[in-house]
Design an enzyme around this catalytic site. Structure first.
Site, PDB file in Angstrom:
ATOM      1  N   GLN A 281      60.418  66.018  78.964  1.00  0.00           N
ATOM      2  CA  GLN A 281      60.695  67.452  78.934  1.00  0.00           C
ATOM      3  C   GLN A 281      60.102  68.111  77.688  1.00  0.00           C
ATOM      4  O   GLN A 281      59.749  69.298  77.712  1.00  0.00           O
ATOM      5  CB  GLN A 281      62.197  67.716  79.103  1.00  0.00           C
ATOM      6  CG  GLN A 281      62.646  67.214  80.490  1.00  0.00           C
ATOM      7  CD  GLN A 281      64.077  67.533  80.871  1.00  0.00           C
ATOM      8  OE1 GLN A 281      64.855  68.022  80.064  1.00  0.00           O
ATOM      9  NE2 GLN A 281      64.442  67.234  82.115  1.00  0.00           N
TER      10      GLN A 281
ATOM     11  N   ASN B  41      74.081  64.788  75.073  1.00  0.00           N
ATOM     12  CA  ASN B  41      74.243  63.688  74.121  1.00  0.00           C
ATOM     13  C   ASN B  41      73.312  62.522  74.406  1.00  0.00           C
ATOM     14  O   ASN B  41      72.959  62.311  75.558  1.00  0.00           O
ATOM     15  CB  ASN B  41      75.702  63.209  74.175  1.00  0.00           C
ATOM     16  CG  ASN B  41      76.589  64.166  73.408  1.00  0.00           C
ATOM     17  OD1 ASN B  41      76.232  64.571  72.303  1.00  0.00           O
ATOM     18  ND2 ASN B  41      77.710  64.529  73.999  1.00  0.00           N
TER      19      ASN B  41
ATOM     20  N   ASP C 147      81.850  71.871  67.490  1.00  0.00           N
ATOM     21  CA  ASP C 147      82.676  71.201  66.478  1.00  0.00           C
ATOM     22  C   ASP C 147      83.091  72.200  65.389  1.00  0.00           C
ATOM     23  O   ASP C 147      84.224  72.195  64.908  1.00  0.00           O
ATOM     24  CB  ASP C 147      81.893  70.038  65.866  1.00  0.00           C
ATOM     25  CG  ASP C 147      81.314  69.138  66.939  1.00  0.00           C
ATOM     26  OD1 ASP C 147      82.088  68.414  67.579  1.00  0.00           O
ATOM     27  OD2 ASP C 147      80.083  69.193  67.177  1.00  0.00           O
TER      28      ASP C 147
ATOM     29  N   HIS D  24      76.640  64.938  65.867  1.00  0.00           N
ATOM     30  CA  HIS D  24      77.636  65.373  66.853  1.00  0.00           C
ATOM     31  C   HIS D  24      78.232  64.118  67.476  1.00  0.00           C
ATOM     32  O   HIS D  24      77.890  63.718  68.577  1.00  0.00           O
ATOM     33  CB  HIS D  24      77.006  66.261  67.933  1.00  0.00           C
ATOM     34  CG  HIS D  24      77.949  66.515  69.072  1.00  0.00           C
ATOM     35  ND1 HIS D  24      79.073  67.286  68.949  1.00  0.00           N
ATOM     36  CD2 HIS D  24      77.974  66.053  70.346  1.00  0.00           C
ATOM     37  CE1 HIS D  24      79.736  67.290  70.091  1.00  0.00           C
ATOM     38  NE2 HIS D  24      79.094  66.545  70.957  1.00  0.00           N
TER      39      HIS D  24
HETATM   40  P1  NAI Z   1      77.339  66.948  83.953  1.00  0.00           P
HETATM   41  O1  NAI Z   1      77.133  65.527  84.308  1.00  0.00           O
HETATM   42  O2  NAI Z   1      78.360  67.753  84.673  1.00  0.00           O
HETATM   43  O3  NAI Z   1      75.942  67.731  84.104  1.00  0.00           O
HETATM   44  C1  NAI Z   1      74.732  67.198  83.686  1.00  0.00           C
HETATM   45  C2  NAI Z   1      73.662  67.676  84.644  1.00  0.00           C
HETATM   46  O4  NAI Z   1      72.406  67.225  84.156  1.00  0.00           O
HETATM   47  C3  NAI Z   1      73.830  67.112  86.061  1.00  0.00           C
HETATM   48  O5  NAI Z   1      73.797  68.171  87.003  1.00  0.00           O
HETATM   49  C4  NAI Z   1      72.624  66.190  86.219  1.00  0.00           C
HETATM   50  O6  NAI Z   1      72.146  66.133  87.543  1.00  0.00           O
HETATM   51  C5  NAI Z   1      71.639  66.860  85.284  1.00  0.00           C
HETATM   52  N1  NAI Z   1      70.520  66.022  84.883  1.00  0.00           N
HETATM   53  C6  NAI Z   1      70.465  64.676  84.722  1.00  0.00           C
HETATM   54  N2  NAI Z   1      69.236  64.287  84.381  1.00  0.00           N
HETATM   55  C7  NAI Z   1      68.481  65.407  84.312  1.00  0.00           C
HETATM   56  C8  NAI Z   1      67.124  65.642  84.020  1.00  0.00           C
HETATM   57  N3  NAI Z   1      66.294  64.639  83.750  1.00  0.00           N
HETATM   58  N4  NAI Z   1      66.686  66.924  84.045  1.00  0.00           N
HETATM   59  C9  NAI Z   1      67.502  67.940  84.345  1.00  0.00           C
HETATM   60  N5  NAI Z   1      68.801  67.772  84.642  1.00  0.00           N
HETATM   61  C10 NAI Z   1      69.282  66.517  84.620  1.00  0.00           C
HETATM   62  O7  NAI Z   1      77.596  66.967  82.388  1.00  0.00           O
HETATM   63  P2  NAI Z   1      78.174  68.143  81.478  1.00  0.00           P
HETATM   64  O8  NAI Z   1      79.627  67.975  81.345  1.00  0.00           O
HETATM   65  O9  NAI Z   1      77.629  69.427  81.933  1.00  0.00           O
HETATM   66  O10 NAI Z   1      77.548  67.737  80.061  1.00  0.00           O
HETATM   67  C11 NAI Z   1      76.163  67.770  79.848  1.00  0.00           C
HETATM   68  C12 NAI Z   1      75.800  67.090  78.550  1.00  0.00           C
HETATM   69  O11 NAI Z   1      76.323  67.797  77.435  1.00  0.00           O
HETATM   70  C13 NAI Z   1      76.318  65.660  78.422  1.00  0.00           C
HETATM   71  O12 NAI Z   1      75.289  64.873  77.841  1.00  0.00           O
HETATM   72  C14 NAI Z   1      77.465  65.803  77.447  1.00  0.00           C
HETATM   73  O13 NAI Z   1      77.701  64.605  76.764  1.00  0.00           O
HETATM   74  C15 NAI Z   1      76.937  66.877  76.538  1.00  0.00           C
HETATM   75  N6  NAI Z   1      77.929  67.605  75.741  1.00  0.00           N
HETATM   76  C16 NAI Z   1      77.572  67.994  74.472  1.00  0.00           C
HETATM   77  C17 NAI Z   1      78.410  68.743  73.694  1.00  0.00           C
HETATM   78  C18 NAI Z   1      78.003  69.178  72.318  1.00  0.00           C
HETATM   79  O14 NAI Z   1      78.823  69.782  71.638  1.00  0.00           O
HETATM   80  N7  NAI Z   1      76.796  68.906  71.842  1.00  0.00           N
HETATM   81  C19 NAI Z   1      79.739  69.139  74.183  1.00  0.00           C
HETATM   82  C20 NAI Z   1      80.011  68.714  75.539  1.00  0.00           C
HETATM   83  C21 NAI Z   1      79.125  67.963  76.277  1.00  0.00           C
END
Ligand code: NAI
Length: 350
Positions: free
Chosen positions: A112, A131, A159, A187
């Site tokens: 990407q 993450n 955070d 993070h």
């Molecule tokens: P989720 O699993 O509901 O959504 C992730 C989406 O990414 C899914 O729809 C999946 O199909 C898609 N995906 C997977 N590989 C992909 C790719 N190569 N290209 C495009 N899309 C792709 O997860 P959620 O809850 O939405 O969390 C997303 C991320 O954010 C996780 O990695 C989570 O750990 C992280 N996170 C980070 C936070 C921060 O403060 N930095 C806080 C909360 C979550």
């Protein structure tokens, strides 16, 4: 009328995406007078769900929303975007080794990165949420050499906001009266939530949080662990990870970066004044994961969360804060973890 800005959200069919896209379409991220065109990317297994999100965006009739691109094609998704919020990634599943998760995400962020480097608008600002956020951002930086390192950041604002929330609850004051907490480092649970420079607005002027809390045990113990482990506490309660707070904080991150932190431009001119009278003339800063230049003796070349102020779309690390011995150890510990993650990420590439 302003020209619409193209905003990319990857992983847009996921739970953060579902909370985030309506906020962007309502002007929470770029302001109430800035039209937007949403670019939403996800992977083929999520294509149908992604299309459902697009249908709902149409149904919500957002006045600022001038178009929606919903695609599984990375090039189409990246073309012409000025803001990229990278939420898509491979989640850690039960029984998976850290290295396996890292390896999946390194591959995603490498590919990407090149699409963004080739097809995004010049000066595109990137925020990595997925993450391991700091290390994904670092990989993105390494493989998008045409994007300035100043334009690649990761999310630690959640955070930061959690820390503000804990202080507000403890002192029973409005969260908007609390400022200048800092999240240092990764993070992850090694992050260091630091209240040594935080203040609260009171009728008698700004007062240091340390003075008002007057309970060092709480400040050095429960406060820090609560913020560090808040993500796990949300999962336990909701059986899902933080989504609305993550989406809201992502909007805060981009909004402050693009539109400036409070007094962000004034501060730059009077930076010498600010720290000479902590508590009165202090400006407001926020935490962002940014490319380290070696400030505070954090190794250069890591994406590390620092206190920053923003003016005219440029962040600057707040300089000159005194760091006590206890803090020093915590800053170093989280830097060590990031150095290890970086090595692990590189070992996945070779
Ligand atoms: P989720 O699993 O509901 O959504 C992730 C989406 O990414 C899914 O729809 C999946 O199909 C898609 N995906 C997977 N590989 C992909 C790719 N190569 N290209 C495009 N899309 C792709 O997860 P959620 O809850 O939405 O969390 C997303 C991320 O954010 C996780 O990695 C989570 O750990 C992280 N996170 C980070 C936070 C921060 O403060 N930095 C806080 C909360 C979550």
């Amino acid at each position: 009328a302003k020209e619409p800005v193209r905003v990319l959200v990857t992983g847009a069919a996921g739970q953060i995406g579902y909370a985030l896209v309506p906020m962007i379409a309502r002007g929470v991220m770029l302001g109430p007078d800035q039209p937007v065109i949403l670019h939403m990317l996800d992977i083929p297994p999520a294509a149908e769900a992604l299309n459902g999100v697009k249908m709902e965006l149409v149904d919500a009739a957002f006045p600022l929303l001038k178009g929606v691109v919903a695609t599984t094609d990375v090039v189409e998704a990246c073309t012409g975007v000025s803001i990229a919020v990278m939420v898509g990634g491979f989640p850690r599943k039960e029984g998976m080794e850290r290295k396996d998760v890292m390896s999946k995400n390194v591959a995603i962020y490498k590919s990407q990165a090149s699409a963004l480097g080739s097809y995004a608008a010049a000066n595109c600002k990137v925020l990595v949420v997925a993450n391991p956020a700091n290390t994904n951002a670092l990989i993105l930086k390494e493989f998008a050499p045409s994007i300035s390192e100043k334009n690649i950041t990761c999310l630690t604002r959640l955070d930061h906001n959690r820390a503000l929330g804990q202080v507000s609850e403890r002192l029973n004051v409005p969260v908007s009266d609390v400022k200048n907490v800092i999240i240092w480092g990764n993070h992850s649970s090694t992050q260091y939530p630091d209240v040594n420079h935080a203040t609260v607005k009171t009728p008698a002027g700004e007062k240091p949080v340390r003075e008002l809390v007057a309970n060092d045990e709480w400040l050095h113990g429960e406060f820090i662990t609560t913020v560090q482990q808040r993500g796990a506490a949300i999962i336990k309660a909701r059986k899902l990870s933080s989504a609305l707070s993550a989406a809201s904080s992502a909007c805060d991150h981009i909004r402050d970066w693009v539109l400036g932190t409070p007094e962000g431009c004034i501060e730059r001119k009077h930076s010498l004044l600010i720290f000479s009278s902590v508590g009165t003339l202090q400006g407001t800063w926020v935490s962002m994961g940014v490319y380290s230049d070696g400030s505070y003796n954090v190794p250069a070349g890591l994406i590390y969360s620092f206190p920053v102020t923003c003016c005219n779309g440029v962040w600057t690390i707040v300089q000159g804060l005194p760091i006590d011995d206890l803090s020093r150890k915590k800053l170093d510990l989280t830097a060590e973890e990031l150095t290890e993650e970086k090595a692990l990420a590189y070992s996945c590439l070779s």
